[in-house]
Enzyme design. Structure first.
Site, short mmCIF file in Angstrom:
data_model
loop_
_atom_site.label_atom_id
_atom_site.label_comp_id
_atom_site.label_asym_id
_atom_site.label_seq_id
_atom_site.Cartn_x
_atom_site.Cartn_y
_atom_site.Cartn_z
N ASN A 45 0.87 -1.18 0.00
CA ASN A 45 0.00 0.00 0.00
C ASN A 45 0.90 1.22 0.00
O ASN A 45 1.51 1.54 1.02
CB ASN A 45 -0.90 -0.04 1.24
N TRP A 46 0.98 1.88 -1.14
CA TRP A 46 1.89 3.02 -1.26
C TRP A 46 1.33 4.31 -0.64
O TRP A 46 2.02 5.32 -0.61
CB TRP A 46 2.23 3.26 -2.74
N LYS A 47 0.07 4.27 -0.22
CA LYS A 47 -0.56 5.48 0.36
C LYS A 47 -0.33 6.66 -0.58
O LYS A 47 -0.42 6.49 -1.79
CB LYS A 47 -0.01 5.70 1.78
N HIS A 77 -9.46 1.21 4.99
CA HIS A 77 -8.17 1.40 5.67
C HIS A 77 -8.36 2.35 6.85
O HIS A 77 -9.15 3.29 6.76
CB HIS A 77 -7.13 1.96 4.69
N GLU A 88 -6.68 4.75 7.85
CA GLU A 88 -6.46 6.17 7.53
C GLU A 88 -7.69 6.77 6.85
O GLU A 88 -7.98 7.96 7.00
CB GLU A 88 -5.19 6.31 6.66
N GLU A 139 -5.10 -4.89 10.65
CA GLU A 139 -4.09 -3.84 10.81
C GLU A 139 -4.34 -3.09 12.13
O GLU A 139 -5.13 -2.14 12.16
CB GLU A 139 -4.17 -2.84 9.65
N GLY A 151 2.96 2.29 10.80
CA GLY A 151 3.92 3.38 10.65
C GLY A 151 4.69 3.72 11.91
O GLY A 151 5.34 4.76 11.98
N SER A 179 3.76 -2.12 10.28
CA SER A 179 5.22 -2.20 10.47
C SER A 179 5.80 -3.55 10.06
O SER A 179 6.70 -4.08 10.72
CB SER A 179 5.60 -1.85 11.91
P1 13P Z 1 3.28 0.41 7.61
O1 13P Z 1 3.76 -0.89 7.00
O2 13P Z 1 4.02 1.61 7.12
O3 13P Z 1 3.20 0.31 9.10
O4 13P Z 1 1.77 0.62 7.09
C1 13P Z 1 0.87 -0.41 7.21
C2 13P Z 1 -0.36 -0.07 6.45
O5 13P Z 1 -1.10 0.83 6.81
C3 13P Z 1 -0.64 -0.84 5.23
O6 13P Z 1 -1.93 -0.59 4.76
#
Ligand code: 13P
Length: 243
Positions: A9-11, A96, A98, A165, A171, A204
């Site tokens: 997931n590149w966000k 997600h 976020e 998650e 993160g 993470s």
């Molecule tokens: P990180 O791997 O940066 O913790 O992010 C996880 C995430 O939100 C994947 O959707």
């Protein structure tokens, strides 16, 4: 049979030029990827078509980071399932944390998005997980059960991936213990009518913890944020060593 699915997931990271640079470094590593692993990249919308053109013949499949529930309409800033499938997108992340936290997504809108994705042949990746406060208050199990109950109404479990998650692990470098992630993923599976849904862990995930995560019997893959942005580290995750 549950599939092993590793998704990046590149966000909101990477321009098209950066995407091409990533591919140059990443694609050669796929020659070492064991058979039977699904590899998905979920870039920002603006990178989807360039990836779609560059991926022919490679193992990578395309995913988007969200989808609206209408086919078209006056929904500024949204994107619809037929717009995604037209350019070769097969998967889409839905719900997600976020999106839930910063863009007011609810279990009800998550449910609408899941059903719309499936209506157009996309496979949604439904994200669930608790905050630190919810975990500390021993609300993890009930929260996740509610997210599943409300999110999965009338959703086809034959075309679905779920990602656990925990928000406190995203993160932060603070990965959930592999055994605990395994326990929660077992709980998620116990709520499903289809035992063959692949359930990923996310939060993470890094080259130095992926092997341990993937030894856990309930965990079918990973949804990777930060570590999917760099070709070498995502390649190490995709090519995790199984015992
Ligand atoms: P990180 O791997 O940066 O913790 O992010 C996880 C995430 O939100 C994947 O959707």
């Amino acid at each position: 049979m549950r599939k092993i699915v590793i998704a990046g997931n590149w966000k909101m990271y990477k321009t098209q030029a950066e995407t091409q640079e990533f591919l140059q470094g990443f694609l050669p590593h796929l020659e070492e990827t064991p058979l039977g692993r699904e590899v998905i990249l979920c870039p920002p919308f603006t990178d989807l078509s360039i990836l779609s053109k560059s991926l022919h013949g490679s193992l990578i499949q395309l995913g988007a980071q969200n989808v609206h529930w209408q086919e078209y309409g006056a929904y500024t800033g949204e994107i619809s399932a037929p717009m995604l499938t037209e350019i070769g997108v097969r998967f889409v992340i839905v719900g997600h944390s976020e999106r839930r936290q910063f863009f007011c997504e609810t279990d009800a809108t998550v449910n609408l998005r899941l059903k719309a994705a499936q209506r157009y042949g996309l496979t949604p990746i439904l994200c669930v997980g608790e905050t630190k406060q919810q975990r500390d208050a021993q609300e993890t199990e009930s929260l996740i059960i509610t997210q599943l109950e409300k999110g999965l109404v009338d959703v086809d479990q034959n075309n679905l991936i779920i990602a656990y998650e925990p928000i406190w692990a995203i993160g932060t470098g603070d990965t959930c213990e592999a055994a605990e992630a395994n326990r929660i993923i077992g709980l998620i599976r116990s709520q499903l009518s289809n035992p063959n849904v692949s359930i990923q862990y996310g939060g993470s995930v890094k080259p130095n913890n992926i092997d341990e995560i993937m030894t856990q019997p309930e965990i079918d893959g990973a949804l990777v944020g930060g570590a999917s942005l760099e070709a070498e580290s995502f390649a190490r995750i995709v090519n995790f060593k199984s015992v």
